[in-house]
Design an enzyme around this catalytic site. Structure first.
Site, PDB file in Angstrom:
ATOM      1  N   GLN A 101     -34.813  19.325  28.412  1.00 57.21           N
ATOM      2  CA  GLN A 101     -34.230  18.310  29.303  1.00 57.21           C
ATOM      3  C   GLN A 101     -33.183  17.493  28.532  1.00 57.21           C
ATOM      4  O   GLN A 101     -33.492  16.863  27.516  1.00 57.21           O
ATOM      5  CB  GLN A 101     -35.303  17.378  29.875  1.00 57.21           C
ATOM      6  N   TYR A 181     -30.983   6.671  34.160  1.00 56.32           N
ATOM      7  CA  TYR A 181     -30.240   6.880  32.916  1.00 56.32           C
ATOM      8  C   TYR A 181     -28.764   7.177  33.233  1.00 56.32           C
ATOM      9  O   TYR A 181     -28.333   7.078  34.389  1.00 56.32           O
ATOM     10  CB  TYR A 181     -30.929   7.970  32.081  1.00 56.32           C
ATOM     11  N   ARG A 228     -32.494  17.230  37.611  1.00 53.42           N
ATOM     12  CA  ARG A 228     -33.560  16.368  38.141  1.00 53.42           C
ATOM     13  C   ARG A 228     -32.983  15.151  38.845  1.00 53.42           C
ATOM     14  O   ARG A 228     -32.067  14.500  38.317  1.00 53.42           O
ATOM     15  CB  ARG A 228     -34.445  15.894  36.982  1.00 53.42           C
ATOM     16  N   GLY A 323     -46.961  15.428  35.526  1.00 54.81           N
ATOM     17  CA  GLY A 323     -46.645  14.666  34.329  1.00 54.81           C
ATOM     18  C   GLY A 323     -47.902  14.224  33.609  1.00 54.81           C
ATOM     19  O   GLY A 323     -48.401  14.898  32.696  1.00 54.81           O
ATOM     20  N   ARG A 324     -48.442  13.092  34.060  1.00 49.07           N
ATOM     21  CA  ARG A 324     -49.569  12.490  33.332  1.00 49.07           C
ATOM     22  C   ARG A 324     -50.763  13.425  33.239  1.00 49.07           C
ATOM     23  O   ARG A 324     -51.474  13.429  32.224  1.00 49.07           O
ATOM     24  CB  ARG A 324     -49.936  11.158  33.997  1.00 49.07           C
TER      25      ARG A 324
HETATM   26  C1  LIG Z   1     -45.347   8.937  29.289  1.00 47.14           C
HETATM   27  C2  LIG Z   1     -44.286   9.362  30.268  1.00 47.14           C
HETATM   28  C3  LIG Z   1     -43.088   9.828  29.779  1.00 47.14           C
HETATM   29  C4  LIG Z   1     -42.101  10.293  30.672  1.00 47.14           C
HETATM   30  N1  LIG Z   1     -40.950  10.826  30.170  1.00 47.14           N
HETATM   31  C5  LIG Z   1     -40.032  11.379  31.014  1.00 47.14           C
HETATM   32  C6  LIG Z   1     -38.896  12.056  30.500  1.00 47.14           C
HETATM   33  O1  LIG Z   1     -38.717  12.216  29.295  1.00 47.14           O
HETATM   34  N2  LIG Z   1     -38.020  12.580  31.405  1.00 47.14           N
HETATM   35  C7  LIG Z   1     -38.197  12.459  32.763  1.00 47.14           C
HETATM   36  O2  LIG Z   1     -37.376  12.939  33.542  1.00 47.14           O
HETATM   37  N3  LIG Z   1     -39.292  11.826  33.257  1.00 47.14           N
HETATM   38  C8  LIG Z   1     -40.213  11.315  32.418  1.00 47.14           C
HETATM   39  N4  LIG Z   1     -41.349  10.733  32.928  1.00 47.14           N
HETATM   40  C9  LIG Z   1     -41.629  10.860  34.373  1.00 47.14           C
HETATM   41  C10 LIG Z   1     -42.513  12.083  34.610  1.00 47.14           C
HETATM   42  O3  LIG Z   1     -41.814  13.289  34.349  1.00 47.14           O
HETATM   43  C11 LIG Z   1     -43.024  12.124  36.065  1.00 47.14           C
HETATM   44  O4  LIG Z   1     -41.909  12.045  36.922  1.00 47.14           O
HETATM   45  C12 LIG Z   1     -43.972  10.989  36.384  1.00 47.14           C
HETATM   46  O5  LIG Z   1     -44.991  10.894  35.394  1.00 47.14           O
HETATM   47  C13 LIG Z   1     -44.618  11.186  37.758  1.00 47.14           C
HETATM   48  O6  LIG Z   1     -45.340  12.414  37.793  1.00 47.14           O
HETATM   49  P1  LIG Z   1     -46.953  12.427  37.684  1.00 47.14           P
HETATM   50  O7  LIG Z   1     -47.438  11.571  38.814  1.00 47.14           O
HETATM   51  O8  LIG Z   1     -47.341  13.874  37.812  1.00 47.14           O
HETATM   52  O9  LIG Z   1     -47.315  11.834  36.345  1.00 47.14           O
HETATM   53  C14 LIG Z   1     -42.327  10.236  32.074  1.00 47.14           C
HETATM   54  C15 LIG Z   1     -43.535   9.709  32.543  1.00 47.14           C
HETATM   55  C16 LIG Z   1     -44.509   9.294  31.674  1.00 47.14           C
HETATM   56  C17 LIG Z   1     -45.822   8.782  32.210  1.00 47.14           C
END
Ligand SMILES: Cc1cc2nc3c(=O)[nH]c(=O)nc-3n(C[C@H](O)[C@H](O)[C@H](O)COP(=O)(O)O)c2cc1C
Length: 366
Positions: A101, A181, A228, A323-324
């Site tokens: 990414q 961003y 994205r 994600g999480r």
């Molecule tokens: C610890 C953390 C770091 C993240 N880093 C990024 C990232 O580097 N790039 C990005 O596009 N989104 C990032 N996100 C957003 C996640 O990709 C995702 O959109 C978000 O956690 C919601 O999905 P989930 O409900 O499955 O966790 C991050 C989220 C968390 C919690």
């Protein structure tokens, strides 16, 4: 009619995914070295999660100017390319696929990441957000507007990063055009008040994205490139939704359709607070963009196994990114398949903690 399942393969452009469970990009701030290079610990972390249909790497900085968080990895130097090679090799050795990414933080950054100088942005407008640092949260400042020459150089930085990603052994790249961003800043009137060809009309605000996309697809086959979007990011990371938001993203997706890209990664709204009666607000994005987008859609944001199954069965998206849940469940695919419980995540170690909260989430006992 055939109803696809989470565990069925899917083709995203040139990428063949054996299942539709994608690891979302997750910044973990573990590249704690002077080079901002990925480490052996990071290679182990990604290898643990290689059974995902596709791994999207944590956001990876395209140039020193793009930094905004401590200990996030880059992809502009040879040391970084070498570091990423360990990661891609480790994922491939486990039979996985991984894309990089590509990230520039723009105004979501602080002077301490730039030798005391102001971060850069489309316009000199403070996002009025608080950024994570090694010393806790710190308020943003008014950034410096990029000159047109600097915009051209930044586009070239994305091109170099895409080229480096291929050299480092990635299977493709994802353009990080979301979450407030730099690219998202250009798209948003609240962050972009430029009076040149990069501001004002929808076409102008989308110009930077398409210049970046052109630079990227000149280095990586379009069938290995995704992007994205998080169109409904509201009152977060310095952005607000307004009447121009939806037309802007619709225009962007329609034009992107012409590129033959591998996927559109759509984050569903993080939260629905402050949105009642908000002009241009839509609560579910995949159903809205499905008829507009000709490329496959990867949905994300608050999904569990049940909701992901439902959305894929209903044909709203082609894959779902978690994600999480991938932080705390390295074997998420196997757990979903076996109908096992998922483990809870520890938010305190998201962005710090070394191996703790990073390598030590155990797989479910088989
Ligand atoms: C610890 C953390 C770091 C993240 N880093 C990024 C990232 O580097 N790039 C990005 O596009 N989104 C990032 N996100 C957003 C996640 O990709 C995702 O959109 C978000 O956690 C919601 O999905 P989930 O409900 O499955 O966790 C991050 C989220 C968390 C919690």
């Amino acid at each position: 009619m055939h109803r696809a399942s989470l565990f069925e393969p899917v083709q995203l452009g040139q990428l063949y995914l054996p299942n539709r469970i994608v690891m979302a990009p997750l910044t973990r701030c573990r590249a704690g070295n002077a080079e901002y290079a990925p480490t052996a610990m990071m290679a182990r972390y990604y290898a643990q999660r290689a059974s995902a249909g596709l791994v999207i790497s944590e956001a990876t900085i395209v140039s020193a100017q793009g930094r905004g968080y401590p200990d996030t990895p880059g992809i502009w130097s040879q040391a970084q390319v070498d570091g990423w090679r360990q990661v891609t090799d480790a994922v491939h050795a486990r039979g996985g696929r991984i894309v990089c990414q590509l990230w520039h933080c723009g105004r979501l950054s602080l002077p301490e990441f730039h030798g005391g100088a102001a971060p850069v942005a489309p316009s000199a407008i403070d996002p009025q957000w608080k950024m994570l640092t090694a010393q806790g949260l710190k308020p943003t400042i008014t950034p410096r507007a990029l000159t047109r020459e600097e915009i051209a150089a930044t586009v070239a930085d994305f091109g170099r990063a895409a080229r480096n990603a291929m050299v480092a052994g990635f299977d493709g790249v994802e353009i990080h055009s979301s979450n407030g961003y730099l690219i998202h800043q250009f798209l948003s009137p609240c962050a972009n008040q430029r009076e040149d060809e990069y501001g004002g009309s929808t076409d102008n605000r989308a110009r930077f994205f398409f210049e970046v996309l052109d630079a990227v697809v000149s280095e990586v086959p379009a069938g290995r490139v995704g992007f994205r979007l998080n169109p409904m990011m509201h009152r977060m990371h310095g952005l607000t939704v307004d009447e121009q938001t939806l037309p802007t993203f619709e225009h962007l997706v329609r034009r992107a359709n012409g590129y033959g890209l591998a996927w559109l990664h759509l984050t569903e709204p993080y939260q629905a607070r402050h949105t009642e009666g908000l002009a241009g607000w839509i609560p579910e994005l995949a159903p809205y963009f499905r008829p507009i987008a000709t490329m496959p859609i990867v949905s994300n944001g608050g999904f569990d196994c049940e909701k992901a199954t439902l959305w894929i069965e209903r044909g709203l998206c082609d894959a779902v990114a978690f994600g999480r849940l991938f932080i705390s469940n390295p074997d998420l695919v196997e757990r979903f398949r076996a109908g096992r419980e998922v483990a809870a995540w520890d938010a305190d170690t998201f962005y710090q903690g070394g191996e703790r909260g990073y390598l030590d989430y155990p797989p479910a006992v088989v």
